[in-house]
Motif scaffolding. Sequence first.
Motif, mmCIF file in Angstrom:
data_model
loop_
_atom_site.group_PDB
_atom_site.id
_atom_site.type_symbol
_atom_site.label_atom_id
_atom_site.label_comp_id
_atom_site.label_asym_id
_atom_site.label_seq_id
_atom_site.Cartn_x
_atom_site.Cartn_y
_atom_site.Cartn_z
ATOM 1 N N LEU A 118 0.536 -1.269 0.286
ATOM 2 C CA LEU A 118 0.285 -0.161 -0.205
ATOM 3 C C LEU A 118 0.754 1.107 -0.267
ATOM 4 N N ALA A 119 1.790 1.412 1.412
ATOM 5 C CA ALA A 119 3.042 2.719 0.905
ATOM 6 C C ALA A 119 3.270 2.667 -0.536
ATOM 7 N N VAL A 120 4.285 0.972 -1.234
ATOM 8 C CA VAL A 120 4.367 1.115 -2.220
ATOM 9 C C VAL A 120 3.787 1.747 -3.375
ATOM 10 N N GLY A 121 2.827 1.589 -3.264
ATOM 11 C CA GLY A 121 1.820 2.100 -4.152
ATOM 12 C C GLY A 121 0.766 3.684 -4.563
ATOM 13 N N ALA A 122 1.145 3.935 -2.814
ATOM 14 C CA ALA A 122 0.570 5.167 -2.920
ATOM 15 C C ALA A 122 1.553 6.223 -2.950
ATOM 16 N N ILE A 123 3.046 5.583 -3.129
ATOM 17 C CA ILE A 123 4.012 6.559 -3.767
ATOM 18 C C ILE A 123 4.182 6.813 -5.254
ATOM 19 N N LEU A 124 4.317 5.840 -5.516
ATOM 20 C CA LEU A 124 4.106 5.566 -7.255
ATOM 21 C C LEU A 124 2.898 6.210 -7.933
ATOM 22 N N PHE A 125 2.262 6.591 -7.263
ATOM 23 C CA PHE A 125 0.917 6.791 -7.605
ATOM 24 C C PHE A 125 0.698 8.454 -7.466
ATOM 25 N N ALA A 126 1.641 8.833 -6.108
ATOM 26 C CA ALA A 126 1.369 10.186 -6.080
ATOM 27 C C ALA A 126 2.713 10.969 -6.787
ATOM 28 N N ALA A 127 3.548 10.187 -7.432
ATOM 29 C CA ALA A 127 4.979 10.431 -8.682
ATOM 30 C C ALA A 127 4.929 10.538 -9.564
ATOM 31 N N GLY A 128 3.354 9.355 -9.943
ATOM 32 C CA GLY A 128 3.058 10.072 -11.109
ATOM 33 C C GLY A 128 1.959 11.169 -11.498
ATOM 34 N N LEU A 129 1.110 11.057 -10.619
ATOM 35 C CA LEU A 129 0.392 12.710 -10.468
ATOM 36 C C LEU A 129 1.511 13.678 -10.511
ATOM 37 N N ALA A 130 2.701 13.773 -9.527
ATOM 38 C CA ALA A 130 3.143 15.229 -9.762
ATOM 39 C C ALA A 130 4.148 14.447 -11.830
ATOM 40 N N LEU A 131 4.602 13.508 -12.034
ATOM 41 C CA LEU A 131 4.971 14.441 -12.887
ATOM 42 C C LEU A 131 3.321 14.185 -14.406
ATOM 43 N N LEU A 132 2.270 14.023 -14.265
ATOM 44 C CA LEU A 132 1.870 14.098 -15.290
ATOM 45 C C LEU A 132 0.985 15.373 -15.142
ATOM 46 N N ILE A 133 1.214 16.100 -13.812
ATOM 47 C CA ILE A 133 1.033 17.823 -14.077
ATOM 48 C C ILE A 133 2.098 18.201 -14.068
ATOM 49 N N VAL A 134 3.147 17.865 -14.516
ATOM 50 C CA VAL A 134 4.826 18.649 -15.003
ATOM 51 C C VAL A 134 4.460 18.404 -16.447
ATOM 52 N N GLY A 135 3.402 17.253 -16.996
ATOM 53 C CA GLY A 135 4.151 17.085 -18.907
ATOM 54 C C GLY A 135 3.163 17.721 -18.652
#
Length: 160
Positions: free
Chosen positions: A26-43
Amino acid sequence: MKGQFLNEQKYQNAKSKIRIIAFAMLAVGAILFAAGLALLIVGIRNLGNNKTMFGALGGILMVFGFGIISFSGFLLFTAHAREIASFGASGTAPVAGETINYVADEAAPAVEKTAEAIANGVRKSRNASSTANANVKYCTKCGVKNKKDAKFCIDCGEKF
């Protein structure tokens, strides 16, 4: 097979291990999801320049993160399946019992009335049968029904 089912201690140990794995995922998934969301916003903010790939990478990380979060939820559910089922049963069993009692109480008068009608029908049938049999007699030789005052059987001629 002997030993196929877990005893309580083995069950608690397995449940603890599954919970640890599930929370780590759950922690790994939440970190990946948050990082992905940040990268998506940057993109998305940098559409048109060379940073657009960040958006695609962010989307991929979000999908993987969400998948891991979902699987960890399944593991947590599995680890607590016995408790969840027990909780559900403790909530529904009293309701089912009350429903059965209510239906039984409501149906009791109808059942009594039906039983009384059947008993009356049986009594009437017995009375009609005994009244009808009072005016007849059966031949002991051939079994044919004859009038009560007959001297001979109407079928075989046997004398009464």
